[in-house]
Design a protein around this motif. Structure first.
Motif, mmCIF file in Angstrom:
data_model
loop_
_atom_site.group_PDB
_atom_site.id
_atom_site.type_symbol
_atom_site.label_atom_id
_atom_site.label_comp_id
_atom_site.label_asym_id
_atom_site.label_seq_id
_atom_site.Cartn_x
_atom_site.Cartn_y
_atom_site.Cartn_z
ATOM 1 N N ALA A 186 47.139 39.240 45.745
ATOM 2 C CA ALA A 186 46.912 40.214 46.152
ATOM 3 C C ALA A 186 46.236 41.513 45.969
ATOM 4 O O ALA A 186 45.938 41.845 46.824
ATOM 5 C CB ALA A 186 48.195 41.915 45.534
ATOM 6 N N ILE A 187 44.946 41.563 45.553
ATOM 7 C CA ILE A 187 43.891 41.943 45.588
ATOM 8 C C ILE A 187 43.413 41.769 47.092
ATOM 9 O O ILE A 187 42.244 42.004 47.372
ATOM 10 C CB ILE A 187 42.710 41.835 44.294
ATOM 11 C CG1 ILE A 187 43.193 43.069 43.446
ATOM 12 C CG2 ILE A 187 41.302 42.239 45.014
ATOM 13 C CD1 ILE A 187 42.932 42.398 41.675
ATOM 14 N N ASP A 188 42.646 40.042 46.774
ATOM 15 C CA ASP A 188 42.221 39.873 48.280
ATOM 16 C C ASP A 188 42.985 39.809 49.894
ATOM 17 O O ASP A 188 41.986 40.196 50.476
ATOM 18 C CB ASP A 188 42.481 37.799 48.009
ATOM 19 C CG ASP A 188 41.769 37.461 47.169
ATOM 20 O OD1 ASP A 188 40.217 38.228 46.874
ATOM 21 O OD2 ASP A 188 41.443 36.008 46.392
ATOM 22 N N ASN A 189 43.978 40.277 49.412
ATOM 23 C CA ASN A 189 44.902 40.531 50.777
ATOM 24 C C ASN A 189 44.664 41.971 51.471
ATOM 25 O O ASN A 189 44.337 41.967 52.118
ATOM 26 C CB ASN A 189 45.834 40.522 50.840
ATOM 27 C CG ASN A 189 46.705 38.961 50.824
ATOM 28 O OD1 ASN A 189 46.171 38.313 50.453
ATOM 29 N ND2 ASN A 189 47.868 38.661 50.098
ATOM 30 N N LYS A 190 44.502 42.409 50.669
ATOM 31 C CA LYS A 190 44.319 43.574 50.254
ATOM 32 C C LYS A 190 42.448 43.763 51.127
ATOM 33 O O LYS A 190 42.257 44.863 51.500
ATOM 34 C CB LYS A 190 44.096 44.964 48.803
ATOM 35 C CG LYS A 190 45.599 44.828 48.892
ATOM 36 C CD LYS A 190 46.267 46.488 49.018
ATOM 37 C CE LYS A 190 47.549 46.417 48.092
ATOM 38 N NZ LYS A 190 48.212 47.623 48.878
ATOM 39 N N ILE A 191 41.628 43.962 50.359
ATOM 40 C CA ILE A 191 40.297 43.369 50.845
ATOM 41 C C ILE A 191 40.314 43.481 52.641
ATOM 42 O O ILE A 191 39.407 43.859 52.604
ATOM 43 C CB ILE A 191 39.423 42.727 49.946
ATOM 44 C CG1 ILE A 191 39.433 43.261 48.206
ATOM 45 C CG2 ILE A 191 37.855 42.077 50.825
ATOM 46 C CD1 ILE A 191 38.403 42.202 47.257
ATOM 47 N N GLU A 192 40.857 41.742 51.964
ATOM 48 C CA GLU A 192 41.316 41.446 54.171
ATOM 49 C C GLU A 192 41.595 42.455 54.511
ATOM 50 O O GLU A 192 41.149 42.072 56.018
ATOM 51 C CB GLU A 192 41.864 40.273 53.658
ATOM 52 C CG GLU A 192 42.066 39.240 55.282
ATOM 53 C CD GLU A 192 42.791 38.036 55.501
ATOM 54 O OE1 GLU A 192 43.387 37.833 56.359
ATOM 55 O OE2 GLU A 192 42.681 36.886 54.170
ATOM 56 N N GLN A 193 42.793 43.520 54.320
ATOM 57 C CA GLN A 193 42.803 44.518 55.587
ATOM 58 C C GLN A 193 42.183 45.345 55.449
ATOM 59 O O GLN A 193 42.337 45.696 55.701
ATOM 60 C CB GLN A 193 45.082 44.719 54.117
ATOM 61 C CG GLN A 193 45.152 43.974 54.993
ATOM 62 C CD GLN A 193 46.970 44.614 54.251
ATOM 63 O OE1 GLN A 193 47.000 45.310 53.210
ATOM 64 N NE2 GLN A 193 47.992 44.070 53.947
ATOM 65 N N ALA A 194 41.271 45.648 54.355
ATOM 66 C CA ALA A 194 40.221 47.254 54.309
ATOM 67 C C ALA A 194 39.060 46.058 55.733
ATOM 68 O O ALA A 194 38.826 47.208 56.279
ATOM 69 C CB ALA A 194 39.553 46.726 53.054
ATOM 70 N N SER A 230 48.532 38.663 41.396
ATOM 71 C CA SER A 230 48.014 39.800 41.277
ATOM 72 C C SER A 230 46.231 39.547 41.938
ATOM 73 O O SER A 230 45.786 40.187 42.757
ATOM 74 C CB SER A 230 47.145 40.125 40.578
ATOM 75 O OG SER A 230 48.445 40.259 39.727
ATOM 76 N N ASP A 250 39.454 44.011 58.015
ATOM 77 C CA ASP A 250 40.221 43.638 59.516
ATOM 78 C C ASP A 250 40.207 45.618 59.476
ATOM 79 O O ASP A 250 40.044 46.205 60.960
ATOM 80 C CB ASP A 250 41.908 43.100 58.969
ATOM 81 C CG ASP A 250 41.340 42.428 59.416
ATOM 82 O OD1 ASP A 250 40.485 41.371 59.237
ATOM 83 O OD2 ASP A 250 42.895 41.601 58.239
#
Length: 123
Positions: free
Chosen positions: A30-38, A27, A40
């Motif tokens: 997943a949160i880190d990935n969402k932050i990275e996408q945001a 989890s 970007d």
């Protein structure tokens, strides 16, 4: 609230919605990935806005260069048509800082007469 021996409320456990996120490494990833996408996405929008602004500024620079060239040509023409007395008067006004006096259109054509009489540069 639950009380302890000293009358101080006991610490409540975290809400159930937060327990899996704290206990699961997946989890957090997943949160880190969402932050990275945001981030970007924000970066992409900023780069797009900067590129647009650069294009606008390039166009303004192009227009200003053209206008400057036109004004330089006009200035050169006016200098060639002006009599030495008018140039001296203009230089004096520049040194004193007073604005040039506006003259009617017919008066500004007067320097062309001496030029046609051979006392100035011929056109």
């Amino acid at each position: 609230m639950a009380a302890t021996d000293g009358g101080v409320p006991a610490r409540l456990p975290p809400p159930p919605c937060c327990v899996p996120a704290l206990s699961s490494g997946a989890s957090v990833v997943a949160i880190d990935n969402k932050i990275e996408q945001a981030m970007d996405l924000v970066k992409s929008h900023l780069m797009y806005a900067v590129r647009e602004e650069v294009e606008v500024l390039k166009e303004q620079i192009k227009e200003l260069i053209e206008k400057n060239s036109q004004l330089e040509q006009e200035n050169t023409l006016l200098k060639t048509l002006a009599s030495p007395e008018q140039l001296a008067q203009f230089q004096a006004q520049l040194q004193t800082g007073s604005p040039p006096s506006s003259q009617p259109q017919g008066t500004t054509q007067q320097p062309a007469q001496p030029a046609s009489q051979g006392s100035g540069p011929s056109a």
